[in-house]
Motif scaffolding. Structure first.
Motif, PDB file in Angstrom:
ATOM      1  N   PHE A   1     -35.118 -68.754 -25.059  1.00 37.08           N
ATOM      2  CA  PHE A   1     -34.615 -68.506 -23.713  1.00 37.08           C
ATOM      3  C   PHE A   1     -34.300 -69.845 -23.046  1.00 37.08           C
ATOM      4  O   PHE A   1     -35.175 -70.705 -22.939  1.00 37.08           O
ATOM      5  N   HIS A   2     -33.036 -70.015 -22.612  1.00 31.88           N
ATOM      6  CA  HIS A   2     -32.549 -71.242 -21.984  1.00 31.88           C
ATOM      7  C   HIS A   2     -32.230 -70.932 -20.512  1.00 31.88           C
ATOM      8  O   HIS A   2     -31.087 -70.635 -20.173  1.00 31.88           O
ATOM      9  N   PRO A   3     -33.211 -71.002 -19.605  1.00 30.28           N
ATOM     10  CA  PRO A   3     -32.978 -70.624 -18.212  1.00 30.28           C
ATOM     11  C   PRO A   3     -31.943 -71.486 -17.494  1.00 30.28           C
ATOM     12  O   PRO A   3     -31.202 -70.990 -16.651  1.00 30.28           O
ATOM     13  N   SER A   4     -31.845 -72.762 -17.818  1.00 26.58           N
ATOM     14  CA  SER A   4     -30.942 -73.644 -17.074  1.00 26.58           C
ATOM     15  C   SER A   4     -29.470 -73.400 -17.384  1.00 26.58           C
ATOM     16  O   SER A   4     -28.601 -73.826 -16.630  1.00 26.58           O
ATOM     17  N   VAL A   5     -29.174 -72.687 -18.487  1.00 35.33           N
ATOM     18  CA  VAL A   5     -27.778 -72.358 -18.803  1.00 35.33           C
ATOM     19  C   VAL A   5     -27.543 -70.849 -18.813  1.00 35.33           C
ATOM     20  O   VAL A   5     -26.512 -70.375 -19.289  1.00 35.33           O
ATOM     21  N   GLU A   6     -28.517 -70.089 -18.305  1.00 31.00           N
ATOM     22  CA  GLU A   6     -28.393 -68.636 -18.126  1.00 31.00           C
ATOM     23  C   GLU A   6     -28.014 -67.901 -19.418  1.00 31.00           C
ATOM     24  O   GLU A   6     -27.161 -67.025 -19.415  1.00 31.00           O
ATOM     25  N   GLN A   7     -28.665 -68.283 -20.531  1.00 30.69           N
ATOM     26  CA  GLN A   7     -28.417 -67.567 -21.778  1.00 30.69           C
ATOM     27  C   GLN A   7     -29.638 -67.615 -22.678  1.00 30.69           C
ATOM     28  O   GLN A   7     -30.540 -68.419 -22.485  1.00 30.69           O
ATOM     29  N   ALA A   8     -29.636 -66.718 -23.640  1.00 31.17           N
ATOM     30  CA  ALA A   8     -30.669 -66.678 -24.664  1.00 31.17           C
ATOM     31  C   ALA A   8     -29.982 -66.725 -26.015  1.00 31.17           C
ATOM     32  O   ALA A   8     -28.927 -66.124 -26.202  1.00 31.17           O
ATOM     33  N   THR A   9     -30.582 -67.470 -26.931  1.00 28.15           N
ATOM     34  CA  THR A   9     -30.097 -67.476 -28.306  1.00 28.15           C
ATOM     35  C   THR A   9     -31.182 -66.851 -29.159  1.00 28.15           C
ATOM     36  O   THR A   9     -32.345 -66.806 -28.776  1.00 28.15           O
ATOM     37  N   GLY A  10     -30.797 -66.381 -30.305  1.00 31.95           N
ATOM     38  CA  GLY A  10     -31.772 -65.757 -31.174  1.00 31.95           C
ATOM     39  C   GLY A  10     -31.232 -65.596 -32.565  1.00 31.95           C
ATOM     40  O   GLY A  10     -30.099 -65.977 -32.866  1.00 31.95           O
ATOM     41  N   ALA A  11     -32.073 -65.043 -33.407  1.00 29.03           N
ATOM     42  CA  ALA A  11     -31.675 -64.862 -34.801  1.00 29.03           C
ATOM     43  C   ALA A  11     -32.502 -63.778 -35.453  1.00 29.03           C
ATOM     44  O   ALA A  11     -33.662 -63.566 -35.102  1.00 29.03           O
ATOM     45  N   PHE A  12     -31.863 -63.124 -36.396  1.00 26.28           N
ATOM     46  CA  PHE A  12     -32.582 -62.312 -37.372  1.00 26.28           C
ATOM     47  C   PHE A  12     -32.680 -63.212 -38.590  1.00 26.28           C
ATOM     48  O   PHE A  12     -31.660 -63.592 -39.159  1.00 26.28           O
ATOM     49  N   ALA A  13     -33.891 -63.621 -38.954  1.00 27.58           N
ATOM     50  CA  ALA A  13     -34.055 -64.657 -39.972  1.00 27.58           C
ATOM     51  C   ALA A  13     -35.020 -64.244 -41.071  1.00 27.58           C
ATOM     52  O   ALA A  13     -35.930 -63.454 -40.858  1.00 27.58           O
ATOM     53  N   VAL A  14     -34.794 -64.836 -42.232  1.00 24.91           N
ATOM     54  CA  VAL A  14     -35.662 -64.688 -43.392  1.00 24.91           C
ATOM     55  C   VAL A  14     -36.178 -66.078 -43.728  1.00 24.91           C
ATOM     56  O   VAL A  14     -35.418 -67.044 -43.748  1.00 24.91           O
TER      57      VAL A  14
ATOM     58  N   SER B   1     -48.494 -76.019 -44.592  1.00 24.37           N
ATOM     59  CA  SER B   1     -47.364 -75.575 -45.408  1.00 24.37           C
ATOM     60  C   SER B   1     -46.073 -75.785 -44.624  1.00 24.37           C
ATOM     61  O   SER B   1     -46.095 -76.104 -43.443  1.00 24.37           O
ATOM     62  N   ILE B   2     -44.973 -75.603 -45.317  1.00 26.38           N
ATOM     63  CA  ILE B   2     -43.640 -75.711 -44.718  1.00 26.38           C
ATOM     64  C   ILE B   2     -42.992 -74.331 -44.788  1.00 26.38           C
ATOM     65  O   ILE B   2     -43.040 -73.671 -45.826  1.00 26.38           O
ATOM     66  N   ASN B   3     -42.396 -73.907 -43.681  1.00 29.73           N
ATOM     67  CA  ASN B   3     -41.660 -72.646 -43.649  1.00 29.73           C
ATOM     68  C   ASN B   3     -40.195 -72.960 -43.378  1.00 29.73           C
ATOM     69  O   ASN B   3     -39.879 -73.626 -42.394  1.00 29.73           O
ATOM     70  N   ALA B   4     -39.316 -72.509 -44.254  1.00 27.00           N
ATOM     71  CA  ALA B   4     -37.872 -72.701 -44.090  1.00 27.00           C
ATOM     72  C   ALA B   4     -37.238 -71.351 -43.800  1.00 27.00           C
ATOM     73  O   ALA B   4     -37.471 -70.387 -44.540  1.00 27.00           O
ATOM     74  N   GLN B   5     -36.448 -71.270 -42.724  1.00 25.19           N
ATOM     75  CA  GLN B   5     -35.822 -70.013 -42.317  1.00 25.19           C
ATOM     76  C   GLN B   5     -34.312 -70.183 -42.225  1.00 25.19           C
ATOM     77  O   GLN B   5     -33.819 -71.245 -41.859  1.00 25.19           O
ATOM     78  N   ILE B   6     -33.611 -69.112 -42.511  1.00 24.62           N
ATOM     79  CA  ILE B   6     -32.167 -69.067 -42.357  1.00 24.62           C
ATOM     80  C   ILE B   6     -31.817 -67.675 -41.861  1.00 24.62           C
ATOM     81  O   ILE B   6     -32.484 -66.702 -42.223  1.00 24.62           O
ATOM     82  N   GLY B   7     -30.775 -67.586 -41.015  1.00 23.91           N
ATOM     83  CA  GLY B   7     -30.464 -66.260 -40.508  1.00 23.91           C
ATOM     84  C   GLY B   7     -29.174 -66.172 -39.732  1.00 23.91           C
ATOM     85  O   GLY B   7     -28.408 -67.123 -39.615  1.00 23.91           O
ATOM     86  N   TYR B   8     -28.976 -64.990 -39.195  1.00 18.91           N
ATOM     87  CA  TYR B   8     -27.802 -64.629 -38.408  1.00 18.91           C
ATOM     88  C   TYR B   8     -28.106 -64.941 -36.954  1.00 18.91           C
ATOM     89  O   TYR B   8     -28.984 -64.334 -36.348  1.00 18.91           O
ATOM     90  N   GLY B   9     -27.406 -65.925 -36.371  1.00 21.77           N
ATOM     91  CA  GLY B   9     -27.654 -66.344 -35.006  1.00 21.77           C
ATOM     92  C   GLY B   9     -26.823 -65.572 -34.000  1.00 21.77           C
ATOM     93  O   GLY B   9     -25.707 -65.142 -34.285  1.00 21.77           O
ATOM     94  N   VAL B  10     -27.354 -65.415 -32.796  1.00 19.26           N
ATOM     95  CA  VAL B  10     -26.697 -64.682 -31.715  1.00 19.26           C
ATOM     96  C   VAL B  10     -27.000 -65.397 -30.403  1.00 19.26           C
ATOM     97  O   VAL B  10     -28.092 -65.932 -30.217  1.00 19.26           O
ATOM     98  N   SER B  11     -26.036 -65.419 -29.488  1.00 18.13           N
ATOM     99  CA  SER B  11     -26.299 -65.892 -28.131  1.00 18.13           C
ATOM    100  C   SER B  11     -25.754 -64.868 -27.143  1.00 18.13           C
ATOM    101  O   SER B  11     -24.680 -64.311 -27.344  1.00 18.13           O
ATOM    102  N   VAL B  12     -26.526 -64.620 -26.091  1.00 17.26           N
ATOM    103  CA  VAL B  12     -26.144 -63.635 -25.071  1.00 17.26           C
ATOM    104  C   VAL B  12     -26.407 -64.220 -23.690  1.00 17.26           C
ATOM    105  O   VAL B  12     -27.382 -64.938 -23.488  1.00 17.26           O
ATOM    106  N   PRO B  13     -25.537 -63.932 -22.720  1.00 18.06           N
ATOM    107  CA  PRO B  13     -25.781 -64.403 -21.357  1.00 18.06           C
ATOM    108  C   PRO B  13     -26.816 -63.517 -20.663  1.00 18.06           C
ATOM    109  O   PRO B  13     -26.988 -62.355 -21.010  1.00 18.06           O
ATOM    110  N   PHE B  14     -27.522 -64.098 -19.698  1.00 20.20           N
ATOM    111  CA  PHE B  14     -28.479 -63.317 -18.914  1.00 20.20           C
ATOM    112  C   PHE B  14     -27.760 -62.291 -18.043  1.00 20.20           C
ATOM    113  O   PHE B  14     -28.210 -61.169 -17.896  1.00 20.20           O
ATOM    114  N   ASN B  15     -26.619 -62.678 -17.441  1.00 20.77           N
ATOM    115  CA  ASN B  15     -25.871 -61.814 -16.527  1.00 20.77           C
ATOM    116  C   ASN B  15     -24.464 -61.634 -17.072  1.00 20.77           C
ATOM    117  O   ASN B  15     -23.743 -62.610 -17.254  1.00 20.77           O
ATOM    118  N   SER B  16     -24.065 -60.384 -17.297  1.00 21.89           N
ATOM    119  CA  SER B  16     -22.739 -60.142 -17.859  1.00 21.89           C
ATOM    120  C   SER B  16     -22.228 -58.780 -17.440  1.00 21.89           C
ATOM    121  O   SER B  16     -22.990 -57.821 -17.350  1.00 21.89           O
TER     122      SER B  16
END
Length: 187
Positions: free
Chosen positions: A166-179, A26-41
Motif C-alpha cells: 500500500f502506497h498512501p502518498s501516491v494513492e495506489q496499491a500494488t500487489g502480486a499473485f506469487a509463487v 533461508s532465502i525465499n525467491a518469489q516470482i509472480g503476476y503483478g497488479v497495481s490499482v488506484p485507491f479512488n477510481s
C-alpha cells in the motif's frame, strides 16, 4: 524521514541476522503476476505486469519469522478497464521494493497458512491518474506490505500467496499473485 527509514531498516535487518534467537536462516525467491490499482477510481481498473522478490527468512520459532526483503514490480496500463472498455485512468508502477516483514504462520506440515505485515520503502516511478487523482511521482516513498497465503510441501518450502504493498502518498496499491521457493542456508 525517508533516509532515516532506510537506515533503520538496514540496521534492524543486520541486527536480526546476528540475534541469537534466530533458529534457522533461508532465502525465499518469489516470482509472480503483478497488479497495481488506484485507491479512488470511477472505472474499475487494475494495471498488470511483473513481480519478483527475494527475502532473507529468519525463523525465530516454528510460527514466527522475520523477513527483510528486496523486490521489483513493474505494471503498465493497457488503456482498458476490467470490463475491456477504453479508459484514461491508470495506476502504473516501476519500483524497487525494500523493507522488512514479520510472518505469523501455522506450523502445519504440507499446508501451513500464513499472514504477514511490515514496513518498507519503494524507489521508482509511480503514476496514478483517475477522476480524483493526478499523481506522477518519482523517488522514494514508504509502503506498507501485507501478505497472506500458504506454505506447501513436507518442509513448507513452496510459497503460494498474495502480496500487497500500500502506497498512501501516491494513492495506489500494488500487489502480486506469487509463487516462491525457500532454500535453506548452511549455518
Amino acid at each position: 524521514m525517508q533516509k532515516t527509514l532506510i537506515v533503520l531498516i538496514v540496521i534492524l535487518s543486520s541486527n536480526l541476522i546476528q540475534a541469537q534467537f534466530i533458529k534457522e536462516k533461508s532465502i525465499n525467491a518469489q516470482i509472480g503476476y503483478g497488479v497495481s490499482v488506484p485507491f479512488n477510481s470511477v472505472d474499475e481498473i487494475a494495471d498488470s505486469g511483473f513481480f519478483a522478490q527475494a527475502e532473507l527468512v529468519l525463523k525465530a520459532t516454528s510460527w514466527v519469522e522475520f523477513r527483510p526483503y528486496a523486490g521489483f514490480i513493474l505494471t503498465n496500463s493497457d488503456g482498458k478497464d476490467l470490463n475491456d472498455n477504453p479508459t484514461d485512468e491508470k495506476a502504473e508502477t516501476k519500483a524497487f521494493l525494500l523493507g522488512g516483514k514479520a510472518r505469523v504462520r501455522a506450523p502445519i506440515p504440507w499446508v501451513a497458512p500464513y499472514i504477514e505485515i511490515g514496513i518498507g520503502t519503494s524507489i521508482g516511478k509511480f503514476e496514478t491518474l483517475t477522476a480524483f487523482d493526478n499523481i506522477d511521482k518519482s523517488g522514494i516513498i514508504f509502503h506498507v506490505p501485507f501478505s497472506f497465503g500458504l506454505e506447501l510441501g513436507k518442509n513448507n518450502n513452496v510459497d503460494l500467496g498474495f502480496a500487497y504493498y500500500f502506497h498512501p502518498s501516491v494513492e495506489q496499491a500494488t500487489g502480486a499473485f506469487a509463487v516462491g521457493i525457500t532454500f535453506p542456508l548452511d549455518n
